[in-house]
Write a protein that holds these residues in place. Structure first.
Motif, PDB file in Angstrom:
ATOM      1  N   VAL A  49     -32.450 -38.507 108.326  1.00 57.30           N
ATOM      2  CA  VAL A  49     -32.291 -37.786 109.595  1.00 57.30           C
ATOM      3  C   VAL A  49     -30.838 -37.477 109.943  1.00 57.30           C
ATOM      4  CG1 VAL A  49     -34.494 -38.631 110.528  1.00 57.30           C
ATOM      5  CG2 VAL A  49     -32.381 -39.909 110.993  1.00 57.30           C
ATOM      6  N   GLY A  77     -33.453 -45.062 109.727  1.00 57.54           N
ATOM      7  CA  GLY A  77     -32.301 -45.842 110.208  1.00 57.54           C
ATOM      8  C   GLY A  77     -32.412 -47.297 109.831  1.00 57.54           C
ATOM      9  N   GLY A  95     -38.269 -44.231 117.735  1.00 57.02           N
ATOM     10  CA  GLY A  95     -37.891 -42.880 117.327  1.00 57.02           C
ATOM     11  C   GLY A  95     -38.644 -42.339 116.120  1.00 57.02           C
ATOM     12  N   ARG A 112     -33.767 -53.456 122.064  1.00 58.42           N
ATOM     13  CA  ARG A 112     -33.477 -54.400 120.992  1.00 58.42           C
ATOM     14  C   ARG A 112     -31.978 -54.655 120.996  1.00 58.42           C
ATOM     15  NH1 ARG A 112     -35.237 -52.076 115.843  1.00 58.42           N
ATOM     16  NH2 ARG A 112     -36.161 -50.258 116.810  1.00 58.42           N
ATOM     17  N   PHE A 137     -29.312 -41.706 114.161  1.00 58.15           N
ATOM     18  CA  PHE A 137     -29.353 -40.357 114.721  1.00 58.15           C
ATOM     19  C   PHE A 137     -29.153 -40.403 116.244  1.00 58.15           C
ATOM     20  CE2 PHE A 137     -31.408 -36.677 116.585  1.00 58.15           C
ATOM     21  CZ  PHE A 137     -30.924 -35.644 115.815  1.00 58.15           C
TER      22      PHE A 137
HETATM   23  O1  GMT Z   1     -34.200 -47.888 116.954  1.00 60.46           O
HETATM   24  C1  GMT Z   1     -35.115 -47.196 117.404  1.00 60.46           C
HETATM   25  O2  GMT Z   1     -35.084 -46.635 118.495  1.00 60.46           O
HETATM   26  C2  GMT Z   1     -36.355 -47.045 116.625  1.00 60.46           C
HETATM   27  C3  GMT Z   1     -36.060 -46.515 115.275  1.00 60.46           C
HETATM   28  C4  GMT Z   1     -37.335 -46.193 114.595  1.00 60.46           C
HETATM   29  O3  GMT Z   1     -37.253 -46.076 113.398  1.00 60.46           O
HETATM   30  O4  GMT Z   1     -38.393 -46.079 115.182  1.00 60.46           O
HETATM   31  O5  GMT Z   1     -35.191 -45.384 115.455  1.00 60.46           O
HETATM   32  C5  GMT Z   1     -34.477 -44.881 114.353  1.00 60.46           C
HETATM   33  O6  GMT Z   1     -35.064 -43.612 114.127  1.00 60.46           O
HETATM   34  C6  GMT Z   1     -34.841 -42.635 115.142  1.00 60.46           C
HETATM   35  C7  GMT Z   1     -35.593 -41.359 114.761  1.00 60.46           C
HETATM   36  O7  GMT Z   1     -35.146 -40.832 113.551  1.00 60.46           O
HETATM   37  C8  GMT Z   1     -33.346 -42.395 115.308  1.00 60.46           C
HETATM   38  O8  GMT Z   1     -33.131 -41.439 116.343  1.00 60.46           O
HETATM   39  C9  GMT Z   1     -32.672 -43.707 115.687  1.00 60.46           C
HETATM   40  O9  GMT Z   1     -31.280 -43.483 115.713  1.00 60.46           O
HETATM   41  C10 GMT Z   1     -32.994 -44.785 114.652  1.00 60.46           C
HETATM   42  N1  GMT Z   1     -32.488 -46.087 115.150  1.00 60.46           N
HETATM   43  C11 GMT Z   1     -31.452 -46.726 114.588  1.00 60.46           C
HETATM   44  O10 GMT Z   1     -30.833 -46.304 113.628  1.00 60.46           O
HETATM   45  C12 GMT Z   1     -31.078 -48.008 115.243  1.00 60.46           C
END
Ligand code: GMT
Length: 380
Positions: free
Chosen positions: A151, A122, A13, A208, A284
Motif C-alpha cells: 500500500v 503494514g 485498515g 493499539r 499508509f
Molecule cells: O493498524 C491498523 O490500523 C490496522 C492495520 C490493518 O492491517 O488492519 O492497518 C494497516 O493497514 C492499513 C490499510 O492499508 C494502513 O492504512 C495502516 O497504516 C496499517 N497500519 C500500520 O502500518 C500500523
C-alpha cells in the motif's frame, strides 16, 4: 472476473480497504466473493455481485488454538471450485497468504489453477511478519504468491529489506470512495460538541500501542490553553484505559470525549478541524486519508508511509515520533488563523482527490489481468 477476497472483517485498515475494493469491483460488474470469519464491517446491506462465505472452524477439546488457517484454506478450495473463481486476492499476509497457497496446492492436484495476490498492509510485515514465530511461513508464501502488492513505497522497501523475496512488489496506494467520504453539513452535531465555537480535534484508531494515542492527549493538553478546542477520540482498544487515566491526571476530561467504535466515521469527520495521527509505525495511514477527504488537515508523525500522503506544510505537518511539542506548535499554527486553516483544508482535500478510488480501481484491474496472464497454467 470472479474474484475471491480474503481479509480481516473487523475494524482495521486492511479489512476496510479489502471491502471497499471488493464493492467497487462489484459495481464494475465483477463477481466478488468475500471469504472470512464474519461479515466485513463495511459490507452492510445488499450489494449486487457481492457474495459472502463464512469460514467456520470446528472446535475440539484437543485444540488450544483453533486451526483457523486450515478452515480458511478449506473454505477457499470449496468456493474456488463451486463458484469457479478466476483469482484470489488476500489482504494482510498472516495467515491469509499461506492459507491461499495451501488452497492453491490442493486445487492444483485437481487440475484447477487459481492464482493468488497478496496485498501487504503494514503490521503483517513491520511488526508481526518479521517475528521469528511467523517469518519463514510469511517469506515462503510471499515467494509463492502470483502477485504481491504493497500500500506504500515505504512498506515495499521495508519488505525488501526484511525478507528475501524473489517476486516483484507492485505499489498500489490505498484510496477513497468519495461517494461516501465527503464533507457534509452537520452543524447541529458540531454545536452539541463545541457549543462555543471551539475547534474540534479528532483521532481515529484501534487504540493499539503502535498508534501512540497518549501522544494525542499530551499534544491536546498543550494546545488547549492557546486554542479553545475539544478532542474527540474514536475507536477502542487496549490503550483506551491509559488514555482515560491520562485525561484525568491532566485535568482535561471536560474537553475530551471518547466515542468508542463508530461505523459512520465520515459523519464525525464532517465536524473536525484537525486530525491527529502520531503513530509509531504506519505503513499508509488510511484514517488520515479519510480525514483529508473530508477536508480535515492532518498532524501526524513522520513514520512509515505517512510522508507519502501527508504533505509537510500543505495538507498538515509531520513531526518525529513522540515530539508532542512540535505537534502542538503545528496544531496551534494551523488552527490559529481562519484563512490559513481554510487553505490547509483545501490542500488536504486536493491531496485526497489524487487517491480517488476512480483512479486506483483501474490499477488493480490491470494488475489482476497481468497476474492472470502470467500465472502458470496446469499441465496434467
Ligand atoms: O493498524 C491498523 O490500523 C490496522 C492495520 C490493518 O492491517 O488492519 O492497518 C494497516 O493497514 C492499513 C490499510 O492499508 C494502513 O492504512 C495502516 O497504516 C496499517 N497500519 C500500520 O502500518 C500500523
Amino acid at each position: 472476473m470472479k474474484v475471491g477476497i480474503v481479509c480481516y472483517p473487523t475494524y482495521g485498515g486492511s479489512g476496510v480497504v479489502a471491502t471497499e475494493l471488493g464493492m467497487a469491483l462489484a459495481r464494475q460488474g465483477h463477481k466478488v466473493h468475500f471469504i472470512t470469519y464474519r461479515e466485513p464491517v463495511r459490507l452492510e446491506g445488499f450489494h449486487e455481485n457481492v457474495f459472502y462465505h463464512e469460514v467456520s472452524a470446528l472446535d475440539y477439546p484437543l485444540f488450544q488454538y483453533q486451526p483457523y488457517e486450515s478452515a480458511l484454506a478449506s473454505k477457499m478450495v470449496d468456493v474456488v471450485k463451486f463458484e469457479r473463481l478466476d483469482l484470489l486476492h488476500v489482504h494482510y499476509a498472516i495467515p491469509h497468504a499461506s492459507a491461499a497457497l495451501m488452497a492453491k496446492s490442493i486445487l492444483r492436484e485437481e487440475g484447477i489453477c487459481i492464482p493468488f495476490i497478496t496485498t501487504l498492509h503494514g503490521t503483517d510485515i513491520t511488526l508481526v511478519g518479521r517475528d521469528p514465530s511467523y517469518r519463514p511461513v510469511v517469506e515462503y508464501s510471499l515467494n509463492h504468491s502470483d502477485g504481491i502488492t504493497s500500500v506504500s513505497s515505504h512498506l515495499k522497501d521495508e519488505t525488501l529489506q526484511n525478507f528475501r523475496l524473489r517476486r516483484e512488489i507492485e505499489v498500489i496506494p490505498n484510496f477513497i470512495d468519495f461517494s461516501r467520504f465527503k464533507k457534509t453539513n452537520k452543524e447541529h452535531f458540531k454545536k452539541a460538541i463545541a457549543p462555543n465555537g471551539e475547534k474540534i480535534v479528532m483521532h481515529v484508531s484501534n487504540f493499539r500501542k503502535v498508534k501512540r494515542v497518549e501522544d494525542v492527549v499530551l499534544m491536546f493538553d498543550k494546545l488547549l490553553p492557546k486554542i479553545p478546542s475539544k478532542l474527540l477520540l474514536i475507536g477502542d482498544g487496549p490503550e483506551r484505559m491509559n488514555c482515560e487515566m491520562m485525561c484525568r491526571e491532566l485535568g482535561v476530561c471536560e474537553h475530551v470525549r471518547f466515542l468508542g467504535k463508530q461505523d459512520a466515521i465520515e459523519d464525525l469527520l464532517a465536524i473536525a478541524d484537525l486530525f491527529v495521527l502520531p503513530s509509531e509505525q504506519e505503513s499508509f495511514g488510511l484514517a488520515a486519508l479519510e480525514a483529508m477527504a473530508c477536508e480535515v488537515p492532518v498532524i501526524s508523525s513522520n513514520a512509515g508511509g505517512l510522508p507519502e500522503i501527508n504533505i509537510q506544510g500543505e495538507t498538515g505537518f509531520l513531526s518525529n515520533v513522540g515530539d508532542v511539542d512540535d505537534m502542538a506548535r503545528n496544531a496551534i499554527f494551523i488552527l490559529g488563523d481562519e484563512t490559513r486553516l481554510s487553505q490547509f483544508k483545501k490542500k488536504a482535500f486536493e491531496q485526497a482527490k489524487r487517491l480517488d478510488i476512480v483512479n486506483i480501481l483501474p490499477i488493480y484491474e490491470e494488475y489482476y489481468k497481468h497476474v492472470l496472464k502470467v500465472s502458470e497454467p496446469i499441465v496434467m
